[in-house]
Every structure is written in C-alpha cells, then in structure tokens.
Design an enzyme around this catalytic site. Structure first.
Site, PDB file in Angstrom:
ATOM      1  N   LYS A 223      68.926 -35.597  69.543  1.00 46.61           N
ATOM      2  CA  LYS A 223      67.822 -34.772  70.044  1.00 46.61           C
ATOM      3  C   LYS A 223      66.511 -35.137  69.361  1.00 46.61           C
ATOM      4  CE  LYS A 223      68.428 -30.396  71.068  1.00 46.61           C
ATOM      5  NZ  LYS A 223      68.564 -28.907  70.991  1.00 46.61           N
ATOM      6  N   GLU A 229      73.466 -40.430  60.756  1.00 44.54           N
ATOM      7  CA  GLU A 229      74.648 -41.177  61.170  1.00 44.54           C
ATOM      8  C   GLU A 229      74.380 -41.948  62.460  1.00 44.54           C
ATOM      9  OE1 GLU A 229      76.076 -37.266  59.242  1.00 44.54           O
ATOM     10  OE2 GLU A 229      74.484 -37.924  60.604  1.00 44.54           O
ATOM     11  N   GLY A 284      73.280 -28.358  70.567  1.00 45.03           N
ATOM     12  CA  GLY A 284      74.089 -29.564  70.623  1.00 45.03           C
ATOM     13  C   GLY A 284      75.510 -29.329  71.092  1.00 45.03           C
ATOM     14  N   ARG A 285      76.150 -28.282  70.593  1.00 46.40           N
ATOM     15  CA  ARG A 285      77.544 -28.046  70.958  1.00 46.40           C
ATOM     16  C   ARG A 285      77.686 -27.423  72.344  1.00 46.40           C
ATOM     17  NH1 ARG A 285      75.689 -25.216  66.838  1.00 46.40           N
ATOM     18  NH2 ARG A 285      75.632 -22.938  66.843  1.00 46.40           N
ATOM     19  N   GLU A 370      81.123 -23.711  64.120  1.00 50.41           N
ATOM     20  CA  GLU A 370      79.704 -23.941  63.874  1.00 50.41           C
ATOM     21  C   GLU A 370      78.864 -22.812  64.459  1.00 50.41           C
ATOM     22  OE1 GLU A 370      77.811 -28.037  63.530  1.00 50.41           O
ATOM     23  OE2 GLU A 370      77.004 -27.381  65.468  1.00 50.41           O
ATOM     24  N   HIS A 401     107.280 -30.822  66.195  1.00 50.88           N
ATOM     25  CA  HIS A 401     108.019 -31.612  65.216  1.00 50.88           C
ATOM     26  C   HIS A 401     107.232 -31.761  63.919  1.00 50.88           C
ATOM     27  CE1 HIS A 401     111.057 -32.809  68.229  1.00 50.88           C
ATOM     28  NE2 HIS A 401     110.041 -32.676  69.064  1.00 50.88           N
ATOM     29  N   LYS A 529      72.971 -32.185  54.755  1.00 47.26           N
ATOM     30  CA  LYS A 529      72.054 -33.251  55.150  1.00 47.26           C
ATOM     31  C   LYS A 529      70.963 -33.438  54.104  1.00 47.26           C
ATOM     32  CE  LYS A 529      72.483 -32.636  60.182  1.00 47.26           C
ATOM     33  NZ  LYS A 529      71.733 -32.297  61.411  1.00 47.26           N
TER      34      LYS A 529
END
Length: 564
Positions: A223, A229, A284-285, A370, A401, A529
């Site tokens: 954005k 990253e 964002g999410r 978040e 399992h 950050k």
C-alpha cells in the site's frame, strides 16, 4: 430453536425458540447475569444429554445459506443461550455498528477512516452514498484489472508471460495465496502463479532458478510501497532480471504494482499504466477483493473472480439485513465469544478437510488475531475480558494423525470449526466419501466421546483378556463434550469461497464490537517494524548496537561471526 433455511437469497425466517423462553421478557441490564446463569446450567450438561433431550437439536441449531450449511448443534449452547446472546448483541450496539460500516462512517477510529471493503465486491452503486461514492473508482479499477489479466492469460506479445510472482506480505500475500491455491481446479492451464513474502532467501532464490526471466511478471503489492520485506524481495527480483536480460532491457515490462503511493512505484520502475490503486479505506487483511487480488484474477480469470465477489456480496446483504437469530456471521461471532468469555476457551482450531483449503487457517490467523488480538478498547482503557482466542489449525485429515490426540484426550477446551465441501474439486473414486466420513466422525467423536461402558464393550467384543481390559480402560475412554461447528460447502466454487471468507470477515467484525476493540487497526505490528529498523544497521556494524538491550547485543555478536 429451529432451522433457519436461507437457501433463497436474503430470505430470512425467524428461529422458533422454545415457547417458554421466547415469551420471557429480557431486561437489558439483566442479560449478562442471565447468560451466566445459563452457563452455570450448561457446564453440568454433556452434549450427549443435550442431544438426547432434544431429538431435533441438529435441525434446530443449523442454518443453510445458498451453498453453505452451518451446523452448530455440537456447540455447548442452548436455544436460551443463543436468544440471550442475540439480545446482548443488540444491547452492545452490533446493529448500529453494522449500519455504520455500510454507511461509510469512520468506524476505524484510531486511524480516522471508514472500513469499506464491502464496496470492493458490490455490483452496483452509489455506495456508501451519493455524496461519498467510491464505486466509480472500484469499478474502473476492476475493469483495468480484468483487461490486464486477460492480456496475461491470452499470452499476447513476442514473449508471453508464463509465470506471475506476487510479492507481498500479510494481507498482500495471505489472501491471494489462499484463494489461488483453493481454486487451482479452475486455474489457467499453463500460467503459473507464485507468491513470495519471506525475507529469507530460501523462498525467493529457489523460485528464481525455475523461472524464465523473459516470461516472468512480478506484481509488487504494498500500500505504501515502503514495506521492508516486500521492497527487498522486489529489488532482488529486479536485480535478477537485469542480470539475465541485460541493462538495456526495459524492466518495466516485467513489473506491475498495487499501491497507493504511485510516485514510489514509478521510481522503482513500474510503468504508470501498470500501477493499480488501493485505498486507505481498505485494510490489508480485508483487501483480497481489491487489486491486491490481481494475481488471483490472472489465475482464475475475471469471470470466476467476479463470481467470488458475488458470493461475498450475498453474504454482505445477508449480514446487513437478516435478524440476529438468523444472521450467520452474527451467530458465529456470538458462539465464539460464548466459548471464549463464558466457557473459558483460550484457543480455537480451524480444521478444513479439503486440500484446496490448506491455507485457510493461516489466512484466518491474520484476519482474527490481527483484528481482535488486543487488550485495549476503542476508549483507550484496558479490556475487562480477553478478546481474540489463539487461532490455529490445519488440514483435518492430517491432524487426525497428529494434534487431534490432544483434542480428544488432552483435557483442554478447544472449540473447532470443521470445514468441508460435499463435492470434490478433484474427484477420485472412493476418496471423497472417505474424506467426508472422517470429517463427520471426528466432530462426532469430539462431541460425544466414549464412555467406560462403551469402551469395555468394544474390548470384550475383541475377546481381550478381562485384566487387559481393565488396564486399558482409562486409556480408551474419551470425555467428549468438545464444542464444534461444521461448515459444509456444496462444492469448492468461487461463489462459495467468496461467501466463506466474507462470513469470517463479518464474524470478526462483530466480535470486535462485542469486545470493544477496533478490528481495523494493528498498532501491535508497528513496534516490531520500528525495532527492526533500529537493529538492521547493527547487524554488520557493532558500534551501531549501542543503546540496544543486552540480549539483542549478544545475539548480534554471535550472528556476525557467521554472516557472509
């Protein structure tokens, strides 16, 4: 409580509660106290008893909405509890909060923004109103995305694109990655989609070794176009292209971007016509439906992407209009709060059985934790109760399992969401019937367990020695009474997947309202950050470590000995 059948779009039918309960007046000041009384009663009742007392419980505690059937009869709730929880939601202002979100009010208070992700899947406008209509920008961007995706899918040009790499992180990665994998069965047959998010070169480096630089497009999703990253991975991709194509190559042909910072994207080397917008009113999410989904649209095509939007839009309209007793996202939210704050569950497991939903649990981890993983409310005061549970999980058939042992006999309360499609997207003879049987069996086993008498009877039928039976008996009994919801999809389709994600989005929003937190900010992410930007210069330069804590300085000192 009766089954509310919503197979017809937006049709709502009020749930038929027990008459005595339905006629009982509720005073708002008494709701919480009454809920505590119901909790006290239910804590002494096993799900076995709840089902034996009400043969129609499974029908009464389930909802059907288009291609999704939700069975929450194995939750440790009663019609009384659900009626009180719905009244509590009304008292807590959930209805007003829903209206405010759809009206475009600035419900993201800490950032003074509206939360209008629902606009991204609307089919018509104006929205939220004529004075502030975001739909022209939304529709124009959707049309630009479709044209660009069709160009890529058509393989136009002298060197057609064969690989698309989405570079992002968080909401710019998890949503597109999850949905692209979920819809592999309808994806373009030769166009491959990849996602890169990790700073660790172990993700990007091996991928680059498999790509043809002349036939690869990188989509950089950030954005602000400052995400550490994402930008580091993007610069590495750019250097790789330059090294393989030569400095004379026009690298703009190999990049697209999704960002609100056009200037920075252009400075990086993205052509303006290949920059798609993302607006500050989209978190964002919650951004899967926007240009952040460009790689997904490229994989499945604009028509399927539009079908996914329509599935989400149907849930939006249901969420906005359905009475709470028939409102599936509201009920999911209330049951989650009941498990967390009344029954004391600290975690919640998400257990998809379809391989195509492999990445749904990590997607929900970001969406829910978040959004609501906070201890300070919108008023700036400490919350009196814990908010979001710890969300975890994985493919259910594999989990049987592995970690299911703890669910069955670990003694912890772990509410579960079982998710499975009735029809396979990759049918093989006999496979899907076995998958469904395993999913339904596990939810039943968690709910009902196995008594000592049942365990003894099973072992006696196996002709075990009586002494051995008594020795094994404690190990072969199961307490049961583990609450779960089963979400049964008709099939893995774009419509159903869009609806499924929208269900959990709205569930998360309602829970944020009930807990009194803002589900649209994430200030906790910012501290890490900030510290990383302070620590990075000290990774190679010891003198820059002054002022850092002693542990970090020691870790840096050890790391420097092994850095290349």
């Amino acid at each position: 409580m009766g089954c509310c059948d919503l197979r017809q779009p937006f049709e709502t039918v009020l749930l038929s509660f027990d008459e005595r309960v339905a006629e009982m007046p509720i005073e708002s000041s008494m709701i919480r106290a009454e809920l505590e009384e119901v909790r006290e009663l239910l804590q002494w009742l096993h799900l076995r008893e709840l089902f034996s007392d009400d043969p129609d419980r499974a029908k009464r505690l389930s909802l059907s909405l288009d291609g999704i059937h939700c069975d929450f009869s194995k939750q440790r709730v009663s019609p009384e509890a659900l009626r009180l929880l719905c009244a509590w939601a009304e008292e807590s202002g959930v209805g007003d909060a829903i209206a405010d979100m759809f009206a475009g009010k600035r419900i993201n208070r800490s950032e003074n923004r509206p939360a209008l992700h629902v606009a991204l899947r609307r089919s018509s406008g104006p929205f939220p109103d004529e004075a502030f209509d975001v739909m022209p920008d939304v529709v124009a961007t959707r049309e630009r995305m479709a044209a660009f995706a069709e160009e890529l899918r058509g393989g136009e040009g002298d060197a057609p694109i064969r690989d698309v790499v989405n570079i992002g992180i968080g909401g710019s990665d998890l949503g597109p990655k999850m949905m692209t994998y979920a819809m592999r069965s309808i994806a373009h047959p030769t166009l491959r989609i990849h996602t890169v998010s990790n700073l660790d070169g172990a993700q990007l480096a091996p991928l680059l070794q498999t790509l043809d630089p002349r036939a690869t497009l990188f989509i950089v999703v950030s954005k602000t176009f400052t995400t550490q990253e994402t930008l580091l991975n993007a610069h590495t991709a750019r250097a790789w292209l330059a090294a393989n194509l030569g400095e004379a190559a026009d690298l703009r042909n190999y990049f697209a971007a999704i960002s609100s910072n056009v200037e920075k994207a252009v400075d990086f080397g993205v052509a303006p016509e290949r920059i798609f917008p993302i607006w500050d009113w989209v978190g964002g999410r919650y951004s899967l439906w926007s240009a952040v989904g460009l790689a997904l649209m490229t994989a499945i095509g604009p028509q399927a992407f539009d079908a996914m939007l329509r599935g989400a839009e149907r849930i939006d309209e249901h969420f906005r209009t359905a009475p709470f007793p028939c409102n599936l996202p509201v009920l999911m939210a209330l049951i989650g709060v009941w498990n967390t704050n009344f029954l004391g569950a600290e975690t919640s497991a998400v257990l998809p059985y379809n391989e195509s939903l492999r990445y749904f649990p990590p997607f929900l981890q970001q969406l829910e934790m978040e959004s609501n993983g906070k201890s300070v409310g919108v008023d700036g005061k400490r919350l009196r109760e814990l908010a979001s549970p710890i969300v975890w999980g994985g493919l259910g058939n594999n989990g049987q399992h592995a970690f299911f042992q703890l669910l069955h006999q670990g003694g912890r309360l772990v509410p579960c969401d079982f998710i499975v499609a009735a029809r396979s997207d990759y049918p093989l003879p006999n496979h899907h019937e076995a998958l469904l049987a395993n999913c339904f069996a596990q939810s039943a086993a968690l709910a009902f367990g196995r008594t000592e008498d049942e365990a003894r009877d099973d072992m006696e039928k196996s002709k075990l020695d009586p002494a051995k039976i008594e020795e094994l008996l404690p190990h072969r009994t199961f307490a049961g009474n583990q609450p779960s919801t089963t979400l049964l999809l008709s099939a893995i389709t774009p419509e159903n997947l869009g609806a499924l994600v929208a269900l959990y989005e709205h569930k998360t929003f309602v829970q944020g309202v009930l807990w009194g937190v803002n589900p649209f900010d994430q200030w906790g992410v910012e501290l890490g950050k900030s510290l990383a930007s302070r620590i990075l210069p000290a990774v190679r330069e010891p003198e820059r470590a002054q002022g850092l804590d002693a542990s970090t300085r020691e870790l840096l000192a050890f790391s420097r000995d092994y850095l290349l």
